[in-house]
Write a protein that holds these residues in place. Structure first.
Motif, mmCIF file in Angstrom:
data_model
loop_
_atom_site.group_PDB
_atom_site.id
_atom_site.type_symbol
_atom_site.label_atom_id
_atom_site.label_comp_id
_atom_site.label_asym_id
_atom_site.label_seq_id
_atom_site.Cartn_x
_atom_site.Cartn_y
_atom_site.Cartn_z
ATOM 1 N N THR A 28 1.017 -1.258 -0.079
ATOM 2 C CA THR A 28 0.059 -0.097 0.092
ATOM 3 C C THR A 28 0.952 1.333 0.037
ATOM 4 O O THR A 28 1.795 1.282 0.753
ATOM 5 N N ALA A 29 0.287 2.164 -0.830
ATOM 6 C CA ALA A 29 1.138 3.453 -0.815
ATOM 7 C C ALA A 29 0.304 4.497 -1.292
ATOM 8 O O ALA A 29 -0.602 4.461 -1.599
ATOM 9 N N PHE A 93 -5.137 -11.204 -7.804
ATOM 10 C CA PHE A 93 -3.894 -10.565 -8.454
ATOM 11 C C PHE A 93 -4.709 -9.003 -8.708
ATOM 12 O O PHE A 93 -5.457 -8.848 -9.559
ATOM 13 N N SER A 94 -4.505 -8.104 -7.745
ATOM 14 C CA SER A 94 -5.160 -6.852 -7.826
ATOM 15 C C SER A 94 -4.667 -5.625 -7.513
ATOM 16 O O SER A 94 -3.786 -5.557 -6.876
ATOM 17 N N LEU A 95 -4.965 -4.733 -8.265
ATOM 18 C CA LEU A 95 -4.178 -3.361 -8.101
ATOM 19 C C LEU A 95 -5.519 -2.237 -8.339
ATOM 20 O O LEU A 95 -6.221 -2.113 -9.336
ATOM 21 N N THR A 96 -5.733 -1.535 -7.113
ATOM 22 C CA THR A 96 -6.718 -0.636 -7.101
ATOM 23 C C THR A 96 -6.071 0.671 -6.440
ATOM 24 O O THR A 96 -4.990 0.629 -5.817
ATOM 25 N N GLY A 97 -6.884 1.928 -6.791
ATOM 26 C CA GLY A 97 -6.486 3.219 -6.312
ATOM 27 C C GLY A 97 -6.470 4.097 -7.318
ATOM 28 O O GLY A 97 -7.184 4.069 -8.357
ATOM 29 N N THR A 98 -6.061 5.195 -7.051
ATOM 30 C CA THR A 98 -6.059 6.593 -8.108
ATOM 31 C C THR A 98 -4.340 7.062 -8.310
ATOM 32 O O THR A 98 -3.824 6.813 -7.102
ATOM 33 N N PHE A 149 -2.600 3.873 -4.046
ATOM 34 C CA PHE A 149 -2.779 2.591 -4.479
ATOM 35 C C PHE A 149 -2.658 1.375 -3.652
ATOM 36 O O PHE A 149 -1.811 1.635 -2.632
ATOM 37 N N ILE A 150 -3.220 0.193 -4.013
ATOM 38 C CA ILE A 150 -3.078 -0.900 -3.074
ATOM 39 C C ILE A 150 -2.811 -2.021 -4.050
ATOM 40 O O ILE A 150 -3.682 -2.493 -4.976
ATOM 41 N N PHE A 151 -1.847 -2.775 -3.928
ATOM 42 C CA PHE A 151 -1.509 -3.956 -4.876
ATOM 43 C C PHE A 151 -1.430 -5.076 -3.951
ATOM 44 O O PHE A 151 -0.840 -5.216 -2.733
#
Length: 180
Positions: A28-29, A93-98, A149-151
């Protein structure tokens, strides 16, 4: 008299061999900073290991442990290469955020680049692993000037299959060493 005890022990061993080990990695960043979490889970609910970014432990260095770990990792690497990684399942396998930069056109170009990289990653992983679910929700934010973002990736291994795979390639390596 001891027969029920023996059957219970055999049943527990069989259940233990066919259980799944899940390794969950989350990165998470955001504006708060960067953090990560690594979890080891058995039976999807029993947590056996959790490492967070703020709790770092120092390992003791051992002389003999490096050689053994190197051999085991070599066997795992060879087994994965020959099996083409299909013993390991990628459950999520997920990537969410802006994300956002000052220019709207640069946001659009970055979004296209990220989509292309995501598709290459999905193709690579689906070729080398059994791939179940993927989610991409990393979009440009034209209103706010922040990036978050959250990977997340979750690997699943059935212990019995992994042990069979390791034993098979260990025996093959021993047989090949004797013939040479």
């Amino acid at each position: 008299m001891y027969l029920p005890v023996v059957f219970c022990i055999i049943a527990l061993i069989i259940v233990a061999l066919f259980m799944s080990l899940r390794i969950s990695i989350e990165f998470t960043a955001g504006s708060e900073g960067i953090s990560y979490t690594v979890k080891g889970i058995v039976f999807k609910y029993i947590k056996i290991l959790e490492i967070k970014s703020n709790s770092e432990k120092k390992r003791k260095k051992t002389k003999g442990g490096e050689k053994k770990r190197g051999r085991i990792l070599g066997i795992i690497r060879t087994a994965m290469r020959k099996k083409n990684g299909k013993a390991v399942h990628i459950e999520k396998f997920s990537l969410t955020g802006t994300f956002s930069v000052d220019d709207a056109a640069a946001n659009a170009i970055l979004y296209g680049g990220f989509i292309i990289l995501w598709q290459f990653a999905v193709l690579f992983l689906s070729e080398h692993f059994t791939f179940e679910h993927q989610n991409y929700a990393f979009y440009p934010d034209f209103q706010n000037d922040k990036t978050e973002f959250i990977f997340q990736i979750i690997f699943r291994v059935v212990i019995f299959k992994a042990l069979l795979l390791l034993a098979r390639y260990w025996l093959e390596s021993k047989i090949n060493n004797k013939t040479e």
